[in-house]
Write an enzyme that holds these catalytic residues in place. Structure first.
Site, PDB file in Angstrom:
ATOM      1  N   GLU A 177       0.819  -1.221   0.000  1.00 32.63           N
ATOM      2  CA  GLU A 177       0.000   0.000   0.000  1.00 32.63           C
ATOM      3  C   GLU A 177       0.853   1.270   0.000  1.00 32.63           C
ATOM      4  OE1 GLU A 177      -2.789   0.334   3.267  1.00 32.63           O
ATOM      5  OE2 GLU A 177      -3.614   2.206   2.507  1.00 32.63           O
ATOM      6  N   LYS A 219      -2.482  -2.059  -3.176  1.00 28.96           N
ATOM      7  CA  LYS A 219      -3.532  -1.190  -2.615  1.00 28.96           C
ATOM      8  C   LYS A 219      -3.126   0.264  -2.831  1.00 28.96           C
ATOM      9  CE  LYS A 219      -6.041  -0.208   1.670  1.00 28.96           C
ATOM     10  NZ  LYS A 219      -6.687  -0.819   2.839  1.00 28.96           N
TER      11      LYS A 219
END
Ligand code: 13P
Length: 345
Positions: A177, A219
């Site tokens: 992420e 992500k």
């Protein structure tokens, strides 16, 4: 590295029509959100709230996996079942946030580096024993006139890749992420350029560390104008910019991309995800891993009151279903007008 296990977990996390529920707020972040609504900030209240989320009837219809915090994965539901096991019983894959938060990057005012690599191999083994099948590490990249600098991008990309390699060694799918923040007055074009630069750096490091592309989930942020930018953009323009950026930077071998919501209003996040599914085939599953854009309305409704649990759960599952529909390109404003079934509050 167990390729078959990693691929199977990544596929389960991105099952058709479903996404991920991020419910891994640190105690400090969770307390801040509770305080804003006048909810008591205690371990018991955090447990009660996470119980509300996990036990919501119908949650697994649109949720394939849920990300827990260190506190929650060690707690039991109100029915006395460890949270990871309760998720498994509901057909939802359990994951764990493993970064130890973002701290100031030395020598680079205004920039952050995510920490938590020391001892991570041992922590991952412990989390696997507690029932986690995947993990998450969040790096934050800020935009302003002079930021981000190359040092911040390189340091965070390197840490993400070291984390991802350790996860795969332990049999856990890493959610990678790198979040380019929405704060600021920058344009969508600037967000697109920065996001693309960050993703190229991250994938270069992932390759260098030998991370299996088929056994990870990306992500990212959506490509958006800054919150304070005078020129906001349509869902179609955001979808176009985001897909152009991702197509350039993310290998087709990556099975799934699951967006963070980053502070977007819940309905906007659904509308924008939906717009990304308007066109023809994408090389990856394109889904959601939202925290605020799924939880916010439910938390505001619950307010710590047992009498509101059932209504809050209906609102939660409604938001999950809206995003499940968006992930299939079938979300519409009519879904919002219909509201959560049976919600009488
Ligand atoms: P938001 O969807 O609220 O941005 O949170 C996603 C997340 O997991 C942040 O790390």
């Amino acid at each position: 590295m167990n390729h078959a296990l990693l691929k199977a977990t990544a596929q389960a996390m991105s099952a058709e029509g479903k996404g991920l529920l991020a419910m891994d707020e640190s105690n400090a972040t969770c307390n801040k959100r509770f305080a804003a609504l006048g909810i008591d900030q205690s371990a018991d209240m955090r447990r009660a709230y996470r119980d509300l989320l996990v036990s919501a009837p119908g949650l697994s219809r649109s949720i394939a996996g849920a990300i827990l915090s260190d506190e929650t994965i060690r707690q039991q539901t109100l029915a006395g079942v460890p949270f990871a096991h309760a998720l498994a019983d509901a057909g939802i894959v359990a994951g764990i946030k493993v970064d130890a938060g973002a701290v100031d990057l030395a020598g680079h005012p205004g920039e952050k580096i995510a920490q938590g690599l020391d001892g991570l191999r041992e922590r991952l083994a412990g989390y696997a024993q507690l029932g986690a099948s995947f993990a998450k590490w969040r790096a934050v990249i800020a935009i302003d006139a002079a930021l981000p600098g190359q040092a911040c991008i390189a340091a965070n990309a390197h840490a993400l890749a070291r984390y991802a390699a350790l996860c795969q060694e332990a049999g856990l799918v890493p959610i990678v992420e790198p979040e380019v923040l929405m704060d600021g007055a920058h344009t969508m074009a600037r967000c697109k350029a920065v996001t693309e630069q960050v993703l190229h750096a991250v994938f270069a490091q992932l390759r260098e560390q030998g991370v299996l592309m088929e056994g990870m989930v990306l992500k990212p942020n959506m490509v958006l104008p800054g919150l304070a930018c005078a020129q906001q953009e349509s869902a179609a323009a955001i979808a176009y910019a985001t897909l152009a950026c991702l197509r350039r930077a993310v290998p087709a071998a990556v099975p799934a991309i699951a967006f963070l919501s980053g502070g977007q209003a819940p309905e906007l996040a659904s509308e924008r995800l939906n717009a990304m599914h308007a066109g023809p085939g994408l090389p990856w599953a394109l889904t959601f891993s939202f925290a605020r854009a799924i939880q916010e309305p439910a938390l505001a409704l619950w307010r710590g009151m047992p009498a509101n649990v059932a209504a809050a759960q209906r609102v939660l599952v409604h938001r999950a279903d809206c995003n499940g529909a968006a992930r299939r390109g079938q979300y519409s404003a009519a879904m919002e007008r219909a509201g959560a079934p049976g919600n009488t509050l």
